[in-house]
Design an enzyme around this catalytic site. Sequence first.
Site, PDB file in Angstrom:
ATOM      1  N   GLU A 241       2.951 -53.295  13.785  1.00  0.00           N
ATOM      2  CA  GLU A 241       1.920 -52.274  13.533  1.00  0.00           C
ATOM      3  C   GLU A 241       0.911 -52.688  12.465  1.00  0.00           C
ATOM      4  O   GLU A 241      -0.265 -52.372  12.574  1.00  0.00           O
ATOM      5  CB  GLU A 241       2.582 -50.951  13.141  1.00  0.00           C
ATOM      6  CG  GLU A 241       3.333 -50.311  14.295  1.00  0.00           C
ATOM      7  CD  GLU A 241       4.005 -49.005  13.917  1.00  0.00           C
ATOM      8  OE1 GLU A 241       3.310 -48.002  13.702  1.00  0.00           O
ATOM      9  OE2 GLU A 241       5.248 -48.987  13.823  1.00  0.00           O
ATOM     10  N   HIS A 257      26.357 -63.896  20.554  1.00  0.00           N
ATOM     11  CA  HIS A 257      27.003 -63.794  21.861  1.00  0.00           C
ATOM     12  C   HIS A 257      25.993 -63.779  22.996  1.00  0.00           C
ATOM     13  O   HIS A 257      26.359 -63.519  24.132  1.00  0.00           O
ATOM     14  CB  HIS A 257      27.889 -62.546  21.894  1.00  0.00           C
ATOM     15  CG  HIS A 257      28.967 -62.589  20.843  1.00  0.00           C
ATOM     16  ND1 HIS A 257      30.179 -63.217  21.038  1.00  0.00           N
ATOM     17  CD2 HIS A 257      28.965 -62.166  19.564  1.00  0.00           C
ATOM     18  CE1 HIS A 257      30.894 -63.134  19.930  1.00  0.00           C
ATOM     19  NE2 HIS A 257      30.179 -62.509  19.011  1.00  0.00           N
ATOM     20  N   LYS A 349      -0.524 -42.000  22.994  1.00  0.00           N
ATOM     21  CA  LYS A 349      -0.293 -40.585  22.647  1.00  0.00           C
ATOM     22  C   LYS A 349      -1.386 -39.714  23.258  1.00  0.00           C
ATOM     23  O   LYS A 349      -1.124 -38.620  23.752  1.00  0.00           O
ATOM     24  CB  LYS A 349      -0.249 -40.406  21.128  1.00  0.00           C
ATOM     25  CG  LYS A 349       1.037 -40.933  20.509  1.00  0.00           C
ATOM     26  CD  LYS A 349       1.182 -40.522  19.045  1.00  0.00           C
ATOM     27  CE  LYS A 349       2.493 -41.017  18.478  1.00  0.00           C
ATOM     28  NZ  LYS A 349       2.780 -40.576  17.135  1.00  0.00           N
TER      29      LYS A 349
HETATM   30  C1  F6R Z   1       2.630 -44.798  12.858  1.00  0.00           C
HETATM   31  C2  F6R Z   1       4.024 -45.012  13.163  1.00  0.00           C
HETATM   32  C3  F6R Z   1       4.570 -44.551  14.468  1.00  0.00           C
HETATM   33  C4  F6R Z   1       4.943 -43.051  14.388  1.00  0.00           C
HETATM   34  C5  F6R Z   1       5.505 -42.571  15.726  1.00  0.00           C
HETATM   35  C6  F6R Z   1       6.001 -41.139  15.690  1.00  0.00           C
HETATM   36  O1  F6R Z   1       2.349 -45.158  11.527  1.00  0.00           O
HETATM   37  O2  F6R Z   1       4.736 -45.600  12.405  1.00  0.00           O
HETATM   38  O3  F6R Z   1       5.694 -45.339  14.775  1.00  0.00           O
HETATM   39  O4  F6R Z   1       5.888 -42.859  13.381  1.00  0.00           O
HETATM   40  O5  F6R Z   1       4.529 -42.702  16.704  1.00  0.00           O
HETATM   41  O6  F6R Z   1       5.062 -40.280  15.115  1.00  0.00           O
HETATM   42  P1  F6R Z   1       5.537 -39.283  13.966  1.00  0.00           P
HETATM   43  O7  F6R Z   1       6.116 -40.135  12.910  1.00  0.00           O
HETATM   44  O8  F6R Z   1       4.311 -38.573  13.525  1.00  0.00           O
HETATM   45  O9  F6R Z   1       6.535 -38.385  14.613  1.00  0.00           O
END
Ligand code: F6R
Length: 354
Positions: A241, A257, A349
């Site tokens: 990320e 393994h 998303k």
């Molecule tokens: C973004 C990040 C992502 C979010 C994940 C879930 O910085 O690390 O991995 O954590 O998309 O979103 P949240 O944490 O808001 O539930």
Amino acid sequence: MSGDRVLDDAGALAANDPSGMLDAVLGLPGQCRDGFRSGREAADLPSGDGVTGMVVCGMGGSGVAGDVVDALYRGRLGVPAVVSKGPELPEFCGKDTLVVASSYSGDTSETLACFEVATGRGCRVVAVTSGGELGRRARERGVAVVPVRAGFQPRAAVGHLAFGLLGALEAMGVIPSLGVEVERVARVLQELGERLGPESPASGNPAKSAAAAIGDRFPVVWGAEGIGAVAATRWRTELNENAKVPAFAGVLPELDHNEVVGWSPGAGERFVLLTLRHPLEHPDVAARFPVSVDVARSSGMLHREVRAEGDTPLSCLMSLLMLGSAVSVYLAALRGVDPTPIDAISRIKRELGG
Ligand code: F6R
């Protein structure tokens, strides 16, 4: 500009990181203190008496809070504890199960789906969030909320999330009291942060030098089952990320393994292996590192060892997490990418609605 010059040029580092990801990473000690306080003082937490199991639901950066609890307490709680990273709540969850919905934004579809089922089944539910839909629904249904400070990327709020959860679990009596351990860990991290900061030159800065060692290769991160495994996975996701590189994580002894066979002669030439070590590894697992690394090196992989700070489970784990985050931000600088945006996650998303 050459690698070391970029890493030792505080101005160039700041210009590459306009949203302050490195500051958030170095702020981990304060996050641990604040998060723990927030969890301990959360209002209306359910009772921990008679809890028969615990499930922590959360994705990505918010799911790490569950991984931290799992690494520290697996098999030591007297009740089963599970980390759930998907939209389905395990079937065994009922009124005596503690279900934690951990979502920084509060808008993650998988976590909301588990929250819905958990409240519907009458589980003992706690939400760890900065707000969003989860915060709204929790308030509406009288579910306890561990409030997490807004304004971070979820992955950069790992101290708030994990220590908020630990504080709440302690307050409910589900985990033994952490006592002075939180302050001790915060001090270990503070001292480490001084060596990891932008002003600390690459020659004596373990995060800058690990980033330089990765360079243009793909990182493969190995850790020992438990603390090392959680740390290795978190390094992978931070490298994905923040530095925007493909990265891979493996766990000993399991990788002995299967994965080791893939590291055949020549296969490792575009990779660098980072082994995350700490003094609390099971001796049988620790004994596996030298020969496993030797196999990896014979594939053409470079190798670098990274060691945890401190001598307690919590300090070993948190110091490895902090190191990995700092490495990923310095690698972002070397690659000339801004560590903060996560366009691919945002797109998915957006298209799927959460
Ligand atoms: C973004 C990040 C992502 C979010 C994940 C879930 O910085 O690390 O991995 O954590 O998309 O979103 P949240 O944490 O808001 O539930």
